[in-house]
Scaffold this motif. Structure first.
Motif, PDB file in Angstrom:
ATOM      1  N   LEU A 342       0.814  -1.216   0.000  1.00 43.34           N
ATOM      2  CA  LEU A 342       0.000   0.000   0.000  1.00 43.34           C
ATOM      3  C   LEU A 342       0.845   1.263   0.000  1.00 43.34           C
ATOM      4  N   ARG A 343       2.011   1.178   0.600  1.00 39.79           N
ATOM      5  CA  ARG A 343       2.942   2.313   0.601  1.00 39.79           C
ATOM      6  C   ARG A 343       4.320   1.773   0.251  1.00 39.79           C
ATOM      7  N   PRO A 344       4.566   1.476  -1.012  1.00 40.31           N
ATOM      8  CA  PRO A 344       5.821   0.837  -1.417  1.00 40.31           C
ATOM      9  C   PRO A 344       7.025   1.668  -0.999  1.00 40.31           C
ATOM     10  N   PRO A 345       8.133   1.005  -0.697  1.00 35.48           N
ATOM     11  CA  PRO A 345       9.340   1.747  -0.308  1.00 35.48           C
ATOM     12  C   PRO A 345       9.816   2.662  -1.423  1.00 35.48           C
ATOM     13  N   ASP A 346      10.174   3.895  -1.051  1.00 37.19           N
ATOM     14  CA  ASP A 346      10.665   4.822  -2.065  1.00 37.19           C
ATOM     15  C   ASP A 346      12.154   4.575  -2.310  1.00 37.19           C
ATOM     16  N   ASP A 347      12.697   5.319  -3.278  1.00 31.77           N
ATOM     17  CA  ASP A 347      14.087   5.096  -3.667  1.00 31.77           C
ATOM     18  C   ASP A 347      15.045   5.302  -2.509  1.00 31.77           C
ATOM     19  N   GLY A 382      27.351 -26.811  -1.509  1.00 32.85           N
ATOM     20  CA  GLY A 382      27.373 -27.146  -2.923  1.00 32.85           C
ATOM     21  C   GLY A 382      27.184 -25.959  -3.841  1.00 32.85           C
ATOM     22  N   ARG A 383      27.479 -24.750  -3.350  1.00 31.77           N
ATOM     23  CA  ARG A 383      27.322 -23.563  -4.176  1.00 31.77           C
ATOM     24  C   ARG A 383      28.582 -23.305  -4.995  1.00 31.77           C
ATOM     25  N   ALA A 384      28.470 -22.413  -5.957  1.00 34.01           N
ATOM     26  CA  ALA A 384      29.587 -22.128  -6.856  1.00 34.01           C
ATOM     27  C   ALA A 384      30.674 -21.347  -6.137  1.00 34.01           C
ATOM     28  N   VAL A 385      31.872 -21.363  -6.721  1.00 37.37           N
ATOM     29  CA  VAL A 385      33.016 -20.733  -6.085  1.00 37.37           C
ATOM     30  C   VAL A 385      32.831 -19.220  -5.946  1.00 37.37           C
ATOM     31  N   ASP A 386      32.018 -18.623  -6.790  1.00 41.81           N
ATOM     32  CA  ASP A 386      31.782 -17.182  -6.698  1.00 41.81           C
ATOM     33  C   ASP A 386      30.500 -16.845  -5.961  1.00 41.81           C
ATOM     34  N   ALA A 387      29.959 -17.776  -5.165  1.00 40.28           N
ATOM     35  CA  ALA A 387      28.656 -17.578  -4.531  1.00 40.28           C
ATOM     36  C   ALA A 387      28.651 -16.370  -3.603  1.00 40.28           C
ATOM     37  N   VAL A 388      29.678 -16.220  -2.757  1.00 47.64           N
ATOM     38  CA  VAL A 388      29.714 -15.108  -1.808  1.00 47.64           C
ATOM     39  C   VAL A 388      29.794 -13.782  -2.559  1.00 47.64           C
ATOM     40  N   ALA A 389      30.621 -13.732  -3.600  1.00 43.97           N
ATOM     41  CA  ALA A 389      30.722 -12.513  -4.396  1.00 43.97           C
ATOM     42  C   ALA A 389      29.403 -12.204  -5.093  1.00 43.97           C
ATOM     43  N   GLN A 390      28.759 -13.231  -5.624  1.00 42.11           N
ATOM     44  CA  GLN A 390      27.492 -13.007  -6.317  1.00 42.11           C
ATOM     45  C   GLN A 390      26.400 -12.537  -5.365  1.00 42.11           C
ATOM     46  N   ASP A 391      26.401 -13.038  -4.126  1.00 41.72           N
ATOM     47  CA  ASP A 391      25.416 -12.577  -3.146  1.00 41.72           C
ATOM     48  C   ASP A 391      25.569 -11.080  -2.890  1.00 41.72           C
ATOM     49  N   ARG A 392      26.811 -10.629  -2.765  1.00 44.65           N
ATOM     50  CA  ARG A 392      27.037  -9.210  -2.520  1.00 44.65           C
ATOM     51  C   ARG A 392      26.682  -8.377  -3.750  1.00 44.65           C
ATOM     52  N   LEU A 393      27.073  -8.858  -4.914  1.00 51.01           N
ATOM     53  CA  LEU A 393      26.760  -8.127  -6.141  1.00 51.01           C
ATOM     54  C   LEU A 393      25.254  -8.043  -6.365  1.00 51.01           C
ATOM     55  N   ALA A 394      24.536  -9.098  -5.977  1.00 50.05           N
ATOM     56  CA  ALA A 394      23.086  -9.075  -6.145  1.00 50.05           C
ATOM     57  C   ALA A 394      22.453  -7.987  -5.284  1.00 50.05           C
ATOM     58  N   VAL A 395      22.947  -7.816  -4.057  1.00 50.80           N
ATOM     59  CA  VAL A 395      22.437  -6.746  -3.196  1.00 50.80           C
ATOM     60  C   VAL A 395      22.794  -5.386  -3.780  1.00 50.80           C
ATOM     61  N   GLN A 396      23.997  -5.265  -4.327  1.00 49.67           N
ATOM     62  CA  GLN A 396      24.415  -3.993  -4.926  1.00 49.67           C
ATOM     63  C   GLN A 396      23.575  -3.604  -6.132  1.00 49.67           C
ATOM     64  N   SER A 397      23.190  -4.581  -6.929  1.00 49.59           N
ATOM     65  CA  SER A 397      22.638  -4.265  -8.247  1.00 49.59           C
ATOM     66  C   SER A 397      21.142  -4.495  -8.402  1.00 49.59           C
ATOM     67  N   VAL A 398      20.475  -5.117  -7.427  1.00 47.51           N
ATOM     68  CA  VAL A 398      19.049  -5.380  -7.605  1.00 47.51           C
ATOM     69  C   VAL A 398      18.307  -4.062  -7.805  1.00 47.51           C
ATOM     70  N   GLY A 399      17.426  -4.044  -8.781  1.00 51.19           N
ATOM     71  CA  GLY A 399      16.750  -2.808  -9.153  1.00 51.19           C
ATOM     72  C   GLY A 399      15.672  -2.378  -8.184  1.00 51.19           C
ATOM     73  N   LEU A 400      15.413  -1.090  -8.173  1.00 54.92           N
ATOM     74  CA  LEU A 400      14.393  -0.534  -7.278  1.00 54.92           C
ATOM     75  C   LEU A 400      13.015  -1.108  -7.585  1.00 54.92           C
ATOM     76  N   ASP A 401      12.696  -1.251  -8.864  1.00 56.34           N
ATOM     77  CA  ASP A 401      11.383  -1.789  -9.226  1.00 56.34           C
ATOM     78  C   ASP A 401      11.255  -3.249  -8.810  1.00 56.34           C
ATOM     79  N   VAL A 402      12.348  -3.996  -8.873  1.00 55.18           N
ATOM     80  CA  VAL A 402      12.313  -5.392  -8.429  1.00 55.18           C
ATOM     81  C   VAL A 402      12.038  -5.462  -6.932  1.00 55.18           C
ATOM     82  N   VAL A 403      12.669  -4.585  -6.170  1.00 55.64           N
ATOM     83  CA  VAL A 403      12.435  -4.559  -4.724  1.00 55.64           C
ATOM     84  C   VAL A 403      10.977  -4.237  -4.434  1.00 55.64           C
ATOM     85  N   ARG A 404      10.411  -3.290  -5.168  1.00 56.62           N
ATOM     86  CA  ARG A 404       9.016  -2.910  -4.913  1.00 56.62           C
ATOM     87  C   ARG A 404       8.046  -4.019  -5.321  1.00 56.62           C
TER      88      ARG A 404
END
Length: 457
Positions: A342-347, A382-404
Motif C-alpha cells: 500500500l505504501r511501497p518503499p521509495d528510492d 554445494g554452491r559455486a566458487v563465486d557464490a559469496v561474491a554473487q550474493d554481494r553483487l546481487a544486493v548492490q545491483s538489484v533494481g528498485l522496481d524489483v524490490v518494490r
C-alpha cells in the motif's frame, strides 16, 4: 498511516557502481576433496577451515554429535595437554562447531605458519579424545539446562517456531529435550565424531600464504577422505495463516514473532528480500522500530532477520511488549507487511537499506574469519566458487522496481505463522476478543521438551 523513517524527504544518494569481491581459486586434492584458496598478500594471518559434511540434522546420533562439537572446543579438564595447548603456544585461535548441515574446524595463526595451521586443524578434528569426566560434566549441564529451558522465553520461541514451521518427522522439527542427553557417554560421543570425520569434507584457506606448498600440505593431512554432494534440506510445506499461543506462566513480557517464507540461498529473488528485511527491521530507523518504538513507545526494539537454508528460508519479524500491548503489536506488525504494497518503499528508503547491508558485509570482510566462514558455508552447501561474491553483487545491483514488486508479493502472502509467547491467562481472552483467536495453545515446558502437537496445516 504507518510512520516510516523512509517516508521523510531525504536526498537520494547513489551507491556507486557494483564492485566484485575476491573470488577464491577452486582446486581439488587428488582424492577429489574440494579446496578453495582465498589468498590475500600482506595479511598478517592465515586461516585454514575444514568443513565436514555432517551436521546434526542428518546424524545417526544427533545428541552425541552436538556434544562432540561442544567438547571439541573446550580445554580438557585438569589442564591435560591437547591441541588447544599447542594452539595457545602458537599464538593462534580456533573455531569449532557442529551446525545443521556441517561441522567445522577453523585454525588461524600468524602468516608464515601454514604448516602449523594445517597440522593443528588435523589434530583438532582427528585427535579429540572426549574424556569420560568431560562428557559427564557436559551431560549434567545440558540435562539441567534442558529441564529448566522452558524458563527462557527466547528458547521457547525458537523451539515453537521450528515446530510450527516444519511437519512431524522433518529433521528441523526435532527437539532435544532433557532426555536427549540421557545415556550419552564417551563411546557414543567418540563414535558420532568418528562418523563426522569420515564424512565428505571441503577445505578453505585464506590469508597470506605461499600458493606453492599449500596443496601438498593439505594433501598430506587430508587425502584419503570420501567425497560427496551437499546434504538435502527440504523446505516446509505451506501452512497458511495461523497464530500459535505458547503459555509461559509468570512471564511479564510477551515475545511476538511473524514467520513467513523467504527464498533460499542462491535464489535470484533473495537479494530483494534481504533489502526488505533490512527496511522492515534492520535498525532503529527501520519501519518496525519507527512505528513500535519511536511513535507508539510499546517496545524497546523490533527486528527483522532471515533464517536461510540452501533450498528455502524464513523471514522473522520480532518484538517484545507488555501483555497489554500484544494485540497492538500484532496489528502493527501485520500492518507493516500490508503497507509494503500500500505504501511501497521509495528510492531513498531502499538505498538506505542497501547501504546498511553493504556496510555490514564490508565490516565483516575486514576480518579473516568474516571472509573464510561464508566461503566454507557456500562450499559445504554445494554452491559455486563465486557464490559469496554473487550474493554481494546481487544486493548492490538489484533494481528498485524489483524490490518494490517483491514487497508487493510479500504483502500478499497468506502463509504467515504468528507466534506469541507469554502468560496465556493474561493473553488468550484479549487475543480472541480482538479477532486474533489462537489456532493452537501450547505449553512452554512441553515445547522445549518436544511434547507438543504440531499446528495442523
Amino acid at each position: 498511516l504507518l510512520g516510516v523513517a523512509g517516508a521523510r524527504e531525504r536526498p537520494h544518494v547513489e551507491t556507486g557502481p557494483p564492485t566484485t569481491p575476491a573470488i577464491p581459486a577452486a582446486r581439488e586434492l587428488p582424492d577429489g576433496t574440494p579446496v578453495w584458496l582465498l589468498e590475500e598478500r600482506g595479511s598478517p594471518l592465515v586461516r585454514v577451515e575444514v568443513s565436514l559434511l555432517a551436521g546434526h540434522l542428518h546424524a545417526a546420533d544427533p545428541a552425541a554429535l552436538r556434544m562432540a562439537g561442544a567438547l571439541l572446543g573446550q580445554a580438557p579438564a585438569g589442564g591435560r595437554p591437547g591441541w588447544q595447548a599447542r594452539l595457545a603456544e602458537a599464538g593462534g585461535v580456533a573455531l569449532t562447531g557442529v551446525g545443521a548441515l556441517r561441522s567445522w574446524v577453523d585454525v588461524e595463526v600468524l602468516a608464515g605458519n601454514m604448516e602449523e595451521a594445517v597440522e593443528l586443524g588435523r589434530a583438532a578434528a582427528l585427535g579429540a579424545r572426549f574424556p569420560r569426566g568431560d562428557v559427564r560434566r557436559l551431560r549434567r549441564t545440558w540435562r539441567r539446562s534442558g529441564a529448566t529451558g522452558w524458563r527462557s522465553g527466547a528458547r521457547v520461541l525458537e523451539t515453537a517456531t521450528a515446530l510450527a514451521t516444519y511437519p512431524p518427522g522433518h529433521p528441523r522439527a526435532r527437539v532435544d529435550g532433557p532426555d536427549a542427553w540421557r545415556g550419552v557417554g564417551p563411546r557414543r560421543v567418540r563414535r558420532a565424531w568418528a562418523a563426522a570425520t569420515a564424512a565428505p569434507r571441503t577445505l578453505v584457506v585464506s590469508g597470506h600464504f605461499d600458493g606453492g606448498p599449500v596443496l601438498p600440505l593439505l594433501e598430506e593431512a587430508w587425502s584419503g577422505g570420501s567425497t560427496g554432494a551437499a546434504l538435502p534440506d527440504s523446505p516446509p510445506p505451506a501452512g497458511g495463516a495461523r497464530l500459535v499461543l505458547v503459555d509461559h506462566p509468570g512471564a511479564t513480557q510477551v515475545l511476538v514473532r511473524a514467520s513467513l517464507p523467504a527464498p533460499g540461498l542462491g535464489d535470484p529473488g533473495l537479494a530483494a528480500v534481504r533489502l526488505l528485511t533490512e527496511l522492515l527491521g534492520g535498525g532503529f530507523t527501520s519501519r518496525l522500530n519507527a512505528r513500535l518504538r519511536e511513535e507508539l513507545g510499546i517496545t524497546y526494539g523490533a527486528g527483522a532477520t532471515l533464517a536461510l537454508a540452501r533450498s528455502h528460508g524464513r523471514m522473522l519479524l520480532d518484538t517484545t511488549v507488555a501483555p497489554d500491548d500484544v494485540v497492538l503489536a500484532l496489528e502493527e506488525m501485520n500492518h507493516a507487511l500490508l503497507m509494503l504494497a500500500l505504501r511501497p518503499p521509495d528510492d531513498a528508503e531502499i538505498e538506505s537499506a542497501r547501504r546498511a547491508l553493504l556496510l555490514r558485509a564490508d565490516q565483516s570482510a575486514q576480518r579473516l574469519d568474516g571472509r573464510t566462514f561464508p566461503h566454507g558455508e557456500a562450499l559445504a552447501l554445494g554452491r559455486a566458487v563465486d557464490a559469496v561474491a554473487q550474493d554481494r553483487l546481487a544486493v548492490q545491483s538489484v533494481g528498485l522496481d524489483v524490490v518494490r514488486s517483491t514487497a508487493a508479493e510479500l504483502a500478499a502472502t497468506d502463509d504467515v505463522t504468528w507466534l506469541v509467547v507469554g502468560d496465556a491467562r493474561l493473553l488468550e481472552s484479549a487475543l480472541t476478543r480482538a479477532g486474533w483467536s489462537p489456532d493452537a495453545l501450547w505449553q512452554g515446558q512441553g515445547v522445549v521438551e518436544g511434547r507438543t502437537a504440531h499446528v495442523p496445516p
